[in-house]
Design an enzyme around this catalytic site. Structure first.
Site, PDB file in Angstrom:
ATOM      1  CG  ASP A  66       0.340  11.182  -5.856  1.00  0.00           C
ATOM      2  OD1 ASP A  66       0.666  11.574  -6.996  1.00  0.00           O
ATOM      3  OD2 ASP A  66       0.077  10.008  -5.611  1.00  0.00           O
ATOM      4  CG  ASP A 135       1.773  -0.595  -1.080  1.00  0.00           C
ATOM      5  OD1 ASP A 135       1.145  -0.084  -2.043  1.00  0.00           O
ATOM      6  OD2 ASP A 135       2.343   0.097  -0.212  1.00  0.00           O
ATOM      7  CG  HIS A 137       0.277   2.984  -3.122  1.00  0.00           C
ATOM      8  ND1 HIS A 137       1.590   2.663  -2.883  1.00  0.00           N
ATOM      9  CD2 HIS A 137       0.271   3.504  -4.368  1.00  0.00           C
ATOM     10  CE1 HIS A 137       2.326   2.982  -3.928  1.00  0.00           C
ATOM     11  NE2 HIS A 137       1.542   3.496  -4.854  1.00  0.00           N
ATOM     12  CD  GLU A 142       2.586   3.565   0.583  1.00  0.00           C
ATOM     13  OE1 GLU A 142       1.942   2.609   0.112  1.00  0.00           O
ATOM     14  OE2 GLU A 142       3.723   3.879   0.176  1.00  0.00           O
TER      15      GLU A 142
HETATM   16  C1  F6R Z   1       1.178   8.377  -8.593  1.00  0.00           C
HETATM   17  C2  F6R Z   1       0.238   7.528  -7.870  1.00  0.00           C
HETATM   18  C3  F6R Z   1       0.610   6.142  -7.474  1.00  0.00           C
HETATM   19  C4  F6R Z   1       0.971   5.271  -8.658  1.00  0.00           C
HETATM   20  C5  F6R Z   1       1.387   3.887  -8.194  1.00  0.00           C
HETATM   21  C6  F6R Z   1       1.774   2.991  -9.344  1.00  0.00           C
HETATM   22  O1  F6R Z   1       0.595   9.624  -8.860  1.00  0.00           O
HETATM   23  O2  F6R Z   1      -0.823   7.961  -7.598  1.00  0.00           O
HETATM   24  O3  F6R Z   1      -0.473   5.564  -6.783  1.00  0.00           O
HETATM   25  O4  F6R Z   1      -0.131   5.182  -9.514  1.00  0.00           O
HETATM   26  O5  F6R Z   1       2.456   4.007  -7.308  1.00  0.00           O
HETATM   27  O6  F6R Z   1       2.905   3.508  -9.973  1.00  0.00           O
HETATM   28  P1  F6R Z   1       3.368   2.949 -11.392  1.00  0.00           P
HETATM   29  O7  F6R Z   1       2.282   3.268 -12.328  1.00  0.00           O
HETATM   30  O8  F6R Z   1       4.620   3.687 -11.697  1.00  0.00           O
HETATM   31  O9  F6R Z   1       3.556   1.483 -11.209  1.00  0.00           O
END
Ligand code: F6R
Length: 260
Positions: A66, A135, A137, A142
């Site tokens: 992303d 959450d 995702h 989301e």
């Molecule tokens: C980022 C991504 C997100 C993160 C998620 C957890 O490329 O794909 O899904 O993996 O927001 O983020 P952290 O690891 O920072 O808690």
């Protein structure tokens, strides 16, 4: 789905790093899918160490999951800059072998379509690293994202922007509201998915993803549909799993010949 409860998150990094080493040794031009954020850092650190002791990954192609919309090119918190800094540059993956959704004059919709075609042209993703949002995702899909979604623009929920404000000096206003993300359908096409999560703040999302019903309200629950998923969690992230003892004994008694 294989759930591995590790003693500490460095062990998770080493389990995933070994899987990456096996893959790249068998196929030096393998295609990796890379998540950003804090969770995958132990994996990237482990692979960097492996490269310092002989592993070669220069021929690998990489795709980020992303990207934020609205950050200037080269912004230190753009996901392209982040992944270059923490992984692809230290291991010697050249810039031209790193793909990320980059907005150009064609606009966002053409960019999303083109990103899907780039993944297809590379032969698909062999191994996709995933984190999980508090959450539920994956990527930036989301809750309420279509389980069949493809790469597209998404609006972040406030909880995710609050979680990520730490990368922007704690200032919520600096966190972009929009992103481009691989869809859940796109992610499910990768041949092996490795999800990593640490800490109690991820426990509810992990339990819902692994043991809850399949639901668009928990995008990570879509992993239940995939034939080859490894979930690496520390004790904190595993703390709400009902079958934790079963997962522990399964991993402890796993045959030596069987890799993740
Ligand atoms: C980022 C991504 C997100 C993160 C998620 C957890 O490329 O794909 O899904 O993996 O927001 O983020 P952290 O690891 O920072 O808690």
């Amino acid at each position: 789905m294989e759930i591995v409860i590790v003693h500490d998150i460095a062990e998770a990094g080493s389990i995933a790093g070994a899987a990456i080493e096996r893959l790249v040794t068998a196929n030096p031009t393998a295609v990796l899918g890379l998540a950003t954020g804090s969770s995958p850092l132990p994996i990237y650190d482990d692979v960097i160490q492996r490269c310092q002791t002989g592993l070669r990954v220069e021929a690998v192609t990489a795709f980020t999951l992303d990207e934020y919309l609205g950050l200037p090119v080269g912004h230190p918190e753009s996901y392209r800059s982040f992944i270059k800094r923490v992984f692809t540059e230290p291991v010697g993956i050249a810039d031209e072998n790193l793909h990320s959704p980059a907005v150009n004059d064609e606009g966002v919709e053409a960019l999303c379509e083109s990103y899907e075609r780039q993944i297809e042209a590379a032969g698909g993703i062999d191994l996709q690293i995933l984190g999980i949002g508090s959450d539920g995702h994956i990527g930036f899909n989301e809750p309420s994202s279509s389980l069949g979604s493809r790469t597209r623009i998404k609006t972040l929920v406030t909880e995710t922007r609050q979680d990520n404000a730490r990368f922007f000096g704690g200032n919520l206003d600096q966190v972009p509201t929009h992103v481009v993300t691989q869809g859940i359908g796109t992610i499910l096409e990768a041949r092996h998915l490795i999800m990593i999560a640490a800490g109690e703040s991820k426990a509810r999302a992990i339990a819902a993803a692994v043991e809850g019903p399949l639901s668009a309200m928990v995008p990570a629950s879509a992993l239940q549909l995939h034939p080859h998923v490894t979930v690496l969690v520390d004790e904190g992230a595993a703390s709400q799993l009902k079958l934790a003892d079963y997962y522990r004994s399964t991993y402890a008694t796993k045959p030596d010949w069987q890799s993740i």
